[in-house]
Design an enzyme around this catalytic site. Structure first.
Site, PDB file in Angstrom:
ATOM      1  N   ARG A 155       0.835  -1.184   0.000  1.00 15.53           N
ATOM      2  CA  ARG A 155       0.000   0.000   0.000  1.00 15.53           C
ATOM      3  C   ARG A 155       0.881   1.249   0.000  1.00 15.53           C
ATOM      4  O   ARG A 155       1.971   1.255   0.602  1.00 15.53           O
ATOM      5  CB  ARG A 155      -0.848  -0.020   1.272  1.00 15.53           C
ATOM      6  CG  ARG A 155      -1.875   1.086   1.426  1.00 15.53           C
ATOM      7  CD  ARG A 155      -2.964   0.975   0.436  1.00 15.53           C
ATOM      8  NE  ARG A 155      -4.175   1.687   0.858  1.00 15.53           N
ATOM      9  CZ  ARG A 155      -5.181   1.945   0.031  1.00 15.53           C
ATOM     10  NH1 ARG A 155      -5.132   1.569  -1.243  1.00 15.53           N
ATOM     11  NH2 ARG A 155      -6.249   2.570   0.468  1.00 15.53           N
TER      12      ARG A 155
ATOM     13  N   THR B 147     -10.014   0.196  -9.389  1.00 14.68           N
ATOM     14  CA  THR B 147      -8.974  -0.659  -8.837  1.00 14.68           C
ATOM     15  C   THR B 147      -8.973  -1.853  -9.767  1.00 14.68           C
ATOM     16  O   THR B 147      -9.793  -1.929 -10.680  1.00 14.68           O
ATOM     17  CB  THR B 147      -9.379  -1.011  -7.381  1.00 14.68           C
ATOM     18  OG1 THR B 147      -9.357   0.174  -6.590  1.00 14.68           O
ATOM     19  CG2 THR B 147      -8.532  -2.073  -6.733  1.00 14.68           C
TER      20      THR B 147
ATOM     21  N   THR C  79      -4.189  -0.788  -7.127  1.00 15.66           N
ATOM     22  CA  THR C  79      -5.012   0.384  -7.438  1.00 15.66           C
ATOM     23  C   THR C  79      -4.205   1.669  -7.544  1.00 15.66           C
ATOM     24  O   THR C  79      -3.127   1.796  -6.953  1.00 15.66           O
ATOM     25  CB  THR C  79      -6.098   0.572  -6.342  1.00 15.66           C
ATOM     26  OG1 THR C  79      -7.024   1.570  -6.746  1.00 15.66           O
ATOM     27  CG2 THR C  79      -5.509   0.963  -5.010  1.00 15.66           C
TER      28      THR C  79
ATOM     29  N   ASN D 295      -6.407   4.162  -6.992  1.00 13.03           N
ATOM     30  CA  ASN D 295      -7.607   4.710  -6.361  1.00 13.03           C
ATOM     31  C   ASN D 295      -8.626   5.058  -7.446  1.00 13.03           C
ATOM     32  O   ASN D 295      -9.237   4.159  -8.003  1.00 13.03           O
ATOM     33  CB  ASN D 295      -7.311   5.887  -5.434  1.00 13.03           C
ATOM     34  CG  ASN D 295      -8.460   6.124  -4.471  1.00 13.03           C
ATOM     35  OD1 ASN D 295      -9.256   5.217  -4.253  1.00 13.03           O
ATOM     36  ND2 ASN D 295      -8.563   7.300  -3.907  1.00 13.03           N
TER      37      ASN D 295
ATOM     38  N   ASP E 119      -8.081   8.050   0.291  1.00 12.28           N
ATOM     39  CA  ASP E 119      -8.591   6.943   1.103  1.00 12.28           C
ATOM     40  C   ASP E 119      -8.417   7.198   2.599  1.00 12.28           C
ATOM     41  O   ASP E 119      -8.944   6.457   3.430  1.00 12.28           O
ATOM     42  CB  ASP E 119      -7.913   5.622   0.724  1.00 12.28           C
ATOM     43  CG  ASP E 119      -8.644   4.922  -0.421  1.00 12.28           C
ATOM     44  OD1 ASP E 119      -9.731   5.375  -0.801  1.00 12.28           O
ATOM     45  OD2 ASP E 119      -8.117   3.919  -0.929  1.00 12.28           O
TER      46      ASP E 119
ATOM     47  N   SER F 195      -7.725   0.605   3.217  1.00 14.04           N
ATOM     48  CA  SER F 195      -8.210   0.141   1.914  1.00 14.04           C
ATOM     49  C   SER F 195      -9.378  -0.812   2.110  1.00 14.04           C
ATOM     50  O   SER F 195      -9.589  -1.342   3.205  1.00 14.04           O
ATOM     51  CB  SER F 195      -7.070  -0.586   1.197  1.00 14.04           C
ATOM     52  OG  SER F 195      -7.545  -1.242   0.049  1.00 14.04           O
TER      53      SER F 195
ATOM     54  N   GLY G  69     -13.651  -1.665  -6.867  1.00  9.69           N
ATOM     55  CA  GLY G  69     -14.912  -0.954  -6.652  1.00  9.69           C
ATOM     56  C   GLY G  69     -15.060  -0.357  -5.270  1.00  9.69           C
ATOM     57  O   GLY G  69     -16.177  -0.286  -4.743  1.00  9.69           O
ATOM     58  N   GLY G  70     -13.949   0.076  -4.668  1.00  6.36           N
ATOM     59  CA  GLY G  70     -14.031   0.726  -3.362  1.00  6.36           C
ATOM     60  C   GLY G  70     -14.662  -0.209  -2.338  1.00  6.36           C
ATOM     61  O   GLY G  70     -14.380  -1.409  -2.337  1.00  6.36           O
TER      62      GLY G  70
HETATM   63  N1  GLY Z   1      -8.527   2.788  -3.323  1.00  7.33           N
HETATM   64  C1  GLY Z   1      -9.490   1.810  -3.063  1.00  7.33           C
HETATM   65  C2  GLY Z   1      -9.163   0.948  -1.913  1.00  7.33           C
HETATM   66  O1  GLY Z   1      -8.011   0.843  -1.559  1.00  7.33           O
HETATM   67  O2  GLY Z   1     -10.018   0.352  -1.338  1.00  7.33           O
END
Ligand code: GLY
Length: 588
Positions: free
Chosen positions: A126, A397, A415, A417, A439, A468, A490-491
Site C-alpha cells: 500500500r 482498482t 489500485t 484509487n 482513502d 483500503s 470498486g471501493g
Molecule cells: N482505493 C481503493 C481501496 O483501496 O479500497
C-alpha cells in the site's frame, strides 16, 4: 493454440493464446474438488445476464484479470516454467501497460499467496503518506475538505507497487524480474492494439486526465486513442527496462524516482526523494478464518478487506445454518444486515496497524459474530446509528487471480484509487500517479465534501498507510484443497462483491459463471441504504425488503471481480462480465 475450453463464444473471444498440454502429470489433474455439485439458479426477470453460461476452463492453470493481454503475460510466464507468483508479478506489470485506468506502477496493492505445500503469506504494498503530509492538509480555511486529495500533484501517496511486486517475486517466485517483466516491456515498447474499452474509458475521462500531461499521450487533438490503434509507450518501456535491470532501486533511489520527485516538485506535490527511499513493502500474517468448513486466507490491515469479509461471513454463519433462499427478501435482508454491522466496525475502528490498535482478533472472532448476529431482526432492519461513520474508497482498482499447474495460488488487488489515479501522468517516465491520499479520512469526525463523516482511526499522518477495502482472498475446500481465488475492484463494494461470490459458490452452490453473474447487493452502514443492481430483485423481493424497512437504491453495477475456481478436472476462470468484455482469462 487455443486452450482446452468449455466456454461460450463470447468468452472464447476474450481468451489469449494458450500452450499445448505438457506431458507432466499435474496436481490439478490429480485432485478433484471435494465440494458439493453445483446447482442451477434462476435470475430475476429482466436481469442483464443469463444463468447457465459456461466459464473458461483450463486443465492445468488459470489466470483471470481485467485485461486479456495481461492474463496472457502471466500465461507466458507459467508456460516458460514460472509459478503463480512469477505469473502474478508478470500480470501486475502488464496491467500497468495495457490497463492504465487501474493497472499501475504509480500506485500500490495487496497480494495473498497460498502455496501448494501449505505455506501462506500476504504482502502489503500500500502507498504511505509522504513525510510532509499532515492531518488537515486537505481542509480549506473553513475546515472543509478540498479536492486536492483526489486530483493533482498533492493527492499521491508514496507508490508501493514496484517494491511490493519485486519483494513478492524475490521471496516466492522462481524467475528474475527481467523474465517476468519481459511481456510488459514488449507491450510498452512495441505497442498493443487499443480496444474499445480503453478508447471509451479515455473518451469519458478527458475532463479529468486531459488537464495534465496524459493529454499528449492518450489523445490526438483531444480525441481519445482510436480502437485499433497500436499504442506504444516508449517512456514507460524505458522505465520498466530500468526496473528489470536494476530492481526496485531504479524506482526508489534512481533515475525513475528522480524524475518522479522532479515532477512532484514542479507541480506542487510533496513526495520527496527521502519518501521514496524510506518506502518498504510489509509481509503480514494472513487472516485465516473458516466459513462452513471452508478455510479462507485474506488480507489484514492496512486493508479492511480481510476483516470485513471474515466478519460478514462469520455473522452469516452464526445467523443461520442454512441461509434463506437466494434472491428472496429474507436473503437480501440478512446479507445487508451482516454487511452493515461489519462496516460500522470497519469505518470506526480500522486504520494502519502501525498507528492504530486494530482489534483484529475480536472483529474476526466467531463469538463476536454470534453477538452481532443476534441483533438482526428478520422482520425489521436496524438503522445505522447516526454517529456511525463511513469511509469512501475510490471506485477504480483491479484484481487478478492466478492458479498455476502445481496448485499455487495468488490473489492480488492493486489500485491508483480513482480511474487514472490523480490524473497526473509523469510523461518522462510514462505512468500515472495514484490519488490514494483520498482513502484517508481528510476530516475525521466532520462531514466531508460528500457529506460523509469519517473515522479518526484513518486520519492522515506522515508515513501512515491509508485504509483500503481491497479484499484478495483464497479459499480452501473442507479437505484443505485450493478451491477459489477471488477479489475485486470498486471501493467498499469490493468487500461485499467478494463476499457474495464466495457465498454464491459455497452456500448457493452456483457454478462460478453464475456466481459472477448473479445480481449483487451492497450495504456499507452509511448511507443507510441497501444498494442493489438494477433489475437485480424480483418484485416480491423488493416489496419484502421495503416491508422490512430497507431503503432500496438501484445502481447500474456493483464492483468488478475476477475469480478462479477448482472444478472437476481443472480450473474455471471468469473475468467480470459487467465491464463489457474488457477482461480476459488465460489458461491451459
Ligand atoms: N482505493 C481503493 C481501496 O483501496 O479500497
Amino acid at each position: 493454440m487455443r486452450c482446452s475450453l468449455r466456454t461460450t463464444t463470447a468468452v472464447v473471444l476474450l481468451l489469449g493464446a494458450c500452450r499445448a498440454p505438457s506431458n507432466s502429470q499435474t496436481r490439478a489433474l490429480a485432485i478433484e474438488p471435494t465440494v458439493p455439485p453445483r446447482q442451477s439458479v434462476t435470475f430475476p426477470d429482466g436481469w442483464r445476464f443469463k444463468a447457465g453460461e459456461k466459464a473458461a476452463f483450463g486443465e492445468h492453470f488459470m489466470i483471470a484479470s481485467n485485461q486479456g493481454l495481461a492474463s496472457d503475460a502471466g500465461s507466458e510466464v507459467i508456460r516458460a516454467g514460472g509459478n503463480a507468483v512469477d505469473a502474478a508479478v508478470a500480470v501486475g506489470f502488464a496491467l500497468a501497460v495495457v490497463y492504465p485506468v487501474a493497472g499501475n506502477i504509480g500506485g500500490g496493492g495487496f497480494m495473498v499467496i497460498r502455496l501448494a505445500d501449505g505455506r501462506s503469506a500476504t504482502i502489503d504494498y500500500r502507498e504511505v503518506a509522504p513525510r510532509a503530509a499532515s492531518r488537515n492538509m486537505y481542509l480549506d480555511a473553513s475546515g472543509n475538505p478540498t479536492d486536492e486529495s483526489i486530483i493533482g500533484y498533492r493527492a499521491s501517496g508514496v507508490p508501493g507497487a514496484v517494491a511490493g511486486m519485486a519483494e513478492a517475486l524475490s521471496k516466492y517466485g522462481t524467475m528474475s524480474l527481467a523474465q517476468v517483466m519481459a511481456p510488459a516491456i514488449r507491450m510498452a515498447r512495441d505497442g498493443f492494439v487499443v480496444d474499445s474499452s480503453l478508447h471509451l474509458g479515455l473518451r469519458s475521462s478527458f475532463g479529468y486526465i486531459g488537464k495534465f500531461d496524459a493529454r499528449d499521450i492518450f489523445y490526438n487533438n483531444g480525441e481519445a486513442l482510436a480502437p485499433g490503434t497500436v499504442f506504444r509507450q516508449p517512456a514507460l518501456a524505458r522505465t520498466l527496462q530500468l526496473i528489470a535491470e536494476q530492481g526496485p532501486k531504479a524506482f526508489y533511489r534512481g533515475e525513475v524516482g528522480d524524475s518522479l520527485v522532479a515532477a512532484m516538485t514542479r507541480g506542487g506535490g510533496i513526495i520527496t526523494k527521502q519518501d521514496l527511499e524510506l518506502y518498504q513493502p510489509l509481509w503480514r500474517t494472513p487472516i485465516k478464518s473458516t466459513y462452513r468448513g471452508y478455510s479462507m486466507f485474506s488480507m489484514p490491515p492496512a486493508s479492511s478487506g480481510g476483516i470485513v469479509v471474515t466478519q460478514s461471513l462469520n455473522i452469516l454463519e452464526a445467523a443461520a445454518d442454512t441461509l434463506p433462499a437466494w434472491g428472496t427478501a429474507a436473503y437480501a435482508h440478512l446479507l445487508g444486515s451482516a454487511f452493515q454491522r461489519a462496516f460500522i466496525d470497519r469505518n470506526s475502528k480500522l486504520g494502519d496497524p502501525a498507528f492504530v490498535n486494530v482489534p483484529l482478533d475480536q472483529l474476526t472472532s466467531k463469538g463476536y459474530a454470534r453477538t452481532l448476529a443476534k441483533t438482526i431482526d428478520p422482520n425489521h432492519k436496524t438503522p445505522t446509528p447516526p454517529n456511525g461513520s463511513q469511509i469512501v474508497d475510490g471506485m477504480h482498482t483491479t484484481h487478478y487471480s492466478v492458479v498455476d499447474d502445481q496448485g499455487n495460488a495468488v490473489a492480488t488487488t492493486t489500485t491508483l484509487n480513482n480511474g487514472y489515479g490523480s490524473a497526473v501522468y509523469l510523461k518522462n517516465v510514462g505512468f500515472f500517479m495514484n490519488d490514494e491520499m483520498d482513502d484517508f479520512a481528510s476530516a475525521p469526525g466532520k462531514p466531508n465534501m460528500f457529506g460523509l463523516v469519517q473515522g479518526e482511526a484513518n486520519a492522515i499522518a506522515p508515513g501512515k498507510r491509508m485504509l483500503s477495502a481491497m479484499s484478495p482472498t483464497i479459499v480452501l475446500d473442507p479437505k484443505g484443497e485450493l478451491f477459489l481465488v477471488v477479489g475485486g475492484a470498486g471501493g467498499p463494494r469490493i468487500i461485499t462483491a467478494t463476499s457474495q461470490v464466495i457465498l454464491n459458490v459455497i452456500d448457493n452452490r452456483m457454478s462460478l459463471a453464475d456466481a459472477m453473474r448473479a445480481p449483487r447487493l451492497h450495504h456499507q452502514a452509511l448511507p443507510d441504504t441497501l444498494m442493489v443492481e438494477t433489475n437485480g430483485l424480483t418484485s416480491e423481493a423488493e416489496a419484502g425488503l421495503k416491508r422490512i424497512g430497507h431503503a432500496v437504491r438501484y445502481l447500474s453495477g456493483l464492483a468488478n471481480v475476477n475469480a478462479v475456481m477448482r472444478v472437476k478436472g481443472g480450473w474455471e476462470g471468469v473475468s467480470e462480465p459487467r465491464v463489457g468484455g474488457t477482461g480476459g482469462t488465460s489458461s491451459r
